[in-house]
Design a protein around this motif. Structure first.
Motif, PDB file in Angstrom:
ATOM      1  N   PRO A 226     -60.206  78.615  45.037  1.00  0.00           N
ATOM      2  CA  PRO A 226     -59.428  77.611  44.288  1.00  0.00           C
ATOM      3  C   PRO A 226     -59.955  76.255  44.008  1.00  0.00           C
ATOM      4  O   PRO A 226     -60.536  75.742  45.088  1.00  0.00           O
ATOM      5  N   SER A 227     -59.851  75.464  42.939  1.00  0.00           N
ATOM      6  CA  SER A 227     -60.125  74.069  42.897  1.00  0.00           C
ATOM      7  C   SER A 227     -61.765  73.828  43.218  1.00  0.00           C
ATOM      8  O   SER A 227     -62.209  72.857  43.650  1.00  0.00           O
ATOM      9  N   MET A 228     -62.588  74.770  42.806  1.00  0.00           N
ATOM     10  CA  MET A 228     -63.985  74.763  42.734  1.00  0.00           C
ATOM     11  C   MET A 228     -64.632  74.132  41.629  1.00  0.00           C
ATOM     12  O   MET A 228     -65.793  74.017  41.598  1.00  0.00           O
ATOM     13  N   GLY A 229     -63.816  74.063  40.518  1.00  0.00           N
ATOM     14  CA  GLY A 229     -64.415  73.661  39.133  1.00  0.00           C
ATOM     15  C   GLY A 229     -64.778  74.826  38.399  1.00  0.00           C
ATOM     16  O   GLY A 229     -65.521  74.674  37.316  1.00  0.00           O
ATOM     17  N   LYS A 230     -64.408  76.079  38.399  1.00  0.00           N
ATOM     18  CA  LYS A 230     -64.666  77.137  37.655  1.00  0.00           C
ATOM     19  C   LYS A 230     -64.349  77.012  35.936  1.00  0.00           C
ATOM     20  O   LYS A 230     -65.256  77.281  35.349  1.00  0.00           O
ATOM     21  N   THR A 231     -63.251  76.549  35.868  1.00  0.00           N
ATOM     22  CA  THR A 231     -62.729  76.342  34.483  1.00  0.00           C
ATOM     23  C   THR A 231     -63.549  75.171  33.975  1.00  0.00           C
ATOM     24  O   THR A 231     -64.136  75.486  32.657  1.00  0.00           O
ATOM     25  N   ALA A 232     -63.754  74.007  34.468  1.00  0.00           N
ATOM     26  CA  ALA A 232     -64.604  73.082  34.038  1.00  0.00           C
ATOM     27  C   ALA A 232     -65.989  73.459  33.920  1.00  0.00           C
ATOM     28  O   ALA A 232     -66.660  73.197  32.921  1.00  0.00           O
ATOM     29  N   PHE A 233     -66.737  74.364  34.758  1.00  0.00           N
ATOM     30  CA  PHE A 233     -67.888  74.823  34.571  1.00  0.00           C
ATOM     31  C   PHE A 233     -67.903  75.785  33.583  1.00  0.00           C
ATOM     32  O   PHE A 233     -68.840  75.603  32.518  1.00  0.00           O
ATOM     33  N   ALA A 234     -66.949  76.504  33.362  1.00  0.00           N
ATOM     34  CA  ALA A 234     -67.203  77.554  32.174  1.00  0.00           C
ATOM     35  C   ALA A 234     -66.972  76.767  30.821  1.00  0.00           C
ATOM     36  O   ALA A 234     -67.494  77.070  29.906  1.00  0.00           O
ATOM     37  N   LEU A 235     -66.158  75.838  30.758  1.00  0.00           N
ATOM     38  CA  LEU A 235     -65.881  75.137  29.482  1.00  0.00           C
ATOM     39  C   LEU A 235     -67.130  74.122  28.999  1.00  0.00           C
ATOM     40  O   LEU A 235     -67.428  74.204  27.835  1.00  0.00           O
ATOM     41  N   ASN A 236     -67.821  73.779  30.070  1.00  0.00           N
ATOM     42  CA  ASN A 236     -68.937  73.031  29.938  1.00  0.00           C
ATOM     43  C   ASN A 236     -69.876  73.941  29.073  1.00  0.00           C
ATOM     44  O   ASN A 236     -70.627  73.672  28.372  1.00  0.00           O
ATOM     45  N   ILE A 237     -70.361  74.987  29.674  1.00  0.00           N
ATOM     46  CA  ILE A 237     -71.384  76.045  29.380  1.00  0.00           C
ATOM     47  C   ILE A 237     -70.845  76.339  27.800  1.00  0.00           C
ATOM     48  O   ILE A 237     -71.656  76.251  26.987  1.00  0.00           O
ATOM     49  N   ALA A 238     -69.580  76.635  27.591  1.00  0.00           N
ATOM     50  CA  ALA A 238     -69.209  76.990  26.322  1.00  0.00           C
ATOM     51  C   ALA A 238     -69.388  75.801  25.279  1.00  0.00           C
ATOM     52  O   ALA A 238     -69.727  76.071  23.935  1.00  0.00           O
ATOM     53  N   GLU A 239     -68.960  74.837  25.620  1.00  0.00           N
ATOM     54  CA  GLU A 239     -69.295  73.670  24.731  1.00  0.00           C
ATOM     55  C   GLU A 239     -70.445  73.318  24.500  1.00  0.00           C
ATOM     56  O   GLU A 239     -71.135  73.000  23.435  1.00  0.00           O
ATOM     57  N   HIS A 240     -71.418  73.406  25.447  1.00  0.00           N
ATOM     58  CA  HIS A 240     -72.847  73.224  25.221  1.00  0.00           C
ATOM     59  C   HIS A 240     -73.497  74.313  24.262  1.00  0.00           C
ATOM     60  O   HIS A 240     -74.079  73.724  23.130  1.00  0.00           O
ATOM     61  N   VAL A 241     -72.839  75.377  24.296  1.00  0.00           N
ATOM     62  CA  VAL A 241     -73.429  76.461  23.193  1.00  0.00           C
ATOM     63  C   VAL A 241     -72.812  76.205  22.241  1.00  0.00           C
ATOM     64  O   VAL A 241     -73.600  76.303  21.122  1.00  0.00           O
ATOM     65  N   THR A 242     -71.436  76.037  22.014  1.00  0.00           N
ATOM     66  CA  THR A 242     -71.098  75.969  20.742  1.00  0.00           C
ATOM     67  C   THR A 242     -71.491  74.756  19.992  1.00  0.00           C
ATOM     68  O   THR A 242     -71.796  74.499  18.581  1.00  0.00           O
ATOM     69  N   VAL A 243     -71.718  73.596  20.470  1.00  0.00           N
ATOM     70  CA  VAL A 243     -72.135  72.322  20.210  1.00  0.00           C
ATOM     71  C   VAL A 243     -73.592  72.325  19.611  1.00  0.00           C
ATOM     72  O   VAL A 243     -73.948  71.982  18.515  1.00  0.00           O
ATOM     73  N   SER A 244     -74.250  72.719  20.582  1.00  0.00           N
ATOM     74  CA  SER A 244     -75.771  72.771  20.354  1.00  0.00           C
ATOM     75  C   SER A 244     -76.279  74.068  19.083  1.00  0.00           C
ATOM     76  O   SER A 244     -76.996  73.671  18.436  1.00  0.00           O
ATOM     77  N   GLU A 245     -75.404  74.917  19.103  1.00  0.00           N
ATOM     78  CA  GLU A 245     -75.567  75.934  17.901  1.00  0.00           C
ATOM     79  C   GLU A 245     -74.889  75.425  16.679  1.00  0.00           C
ATOM     80  O   GLU A 245     -74.774  76.280  15.830  1.00  0.00           O
ATOM     81  N   GLY A 246     -73.643  74.628  16.724  1.00  0.00           N
ATOM     82  CA  GLY A 246     -72.844  74.345  15.756  1.00  0.00           C
ATOM     83  C   GLY A 246     -71.723  75.457  15.194  1.00  0.00           C
ATOM     84  O   GLY A 246     -71.653  75.792  14.124  1.00  0.00           O
ATOM     85  N   LEU A 247     -71.489  76.281  16.311  1.00  0.00           N
ATOM     86  CA  LEU A 247     -70.718  77.320  16.137  1.00  0.00           C
ATOM     87  C   LEU A 247     -68.967  76.636  16.311  1.00  0.00           C
ATOM     88  O   LEU A 247     -68.963  76.100  17.315  1.00  0.00           O
ATOM     89  N   PRO A 248     -68.279  77.319  15.442  1.00  0.00           N
ATOM     90  CA  PRO A 248     -66.614  77.093  15.629  1.00  0.00           C
ATOM     91  C   PRO A 248     -66.079  77.998  17.075  1.00  0.00           C
ATOM     92  O   PRO A 248     -66.628  79.057  17.106  1.00  0.00           O
TER      93      PRO A 248
END
Length: 82
Positions: free
Chosen positions: A6-28
């Motif tokens: 707990p509290s190791m940043g799993k959610t932030a890490f996963a959201l960061n990956i998802a944001e990078h993929v969706t923003v860089s690829e222009g995916l909704p």
């Protein structure tokens, strides 16, 4: 799957990956809560659609929201939190 203490940043890490993929690829993409665990912490789903399929993604999310929360959009509490 992403696991750590707990509290190791799993959610932030996963959201960061998802944001990078969706923003860089222009995916909704969208993230919405679907339940809570026995401690009352949210469990969420992230959905990503093909380019220019925003309406499809929103329709999918709306159908799941209706199924999960009913007509009034009120989440059902986890039995352990009642």
């Amino acid at each position: 799957m992403l696991a750590a203490r707990p509290s190791m940043g799993k959610t932030a890490f996963a959201l960061n990956i998802a944001e990078h993929v969706t923003v860089s690829e222009g995916l909704p993409a969208l993230v919405f809560p679907i339940a809570s665990d026995e401690r009352g912490l949210p469990i969420s789903v992230q959905a990503v659609a093909r380019p220019h399929e925003d309406a499809t993604l929103l329709a999918w999310a709306a159908s799941h929201e209706q199924r999960l929360y009913g007509a009034h959009g009120i989440p059902t509490p986890h039995p352990s939190t009642v």
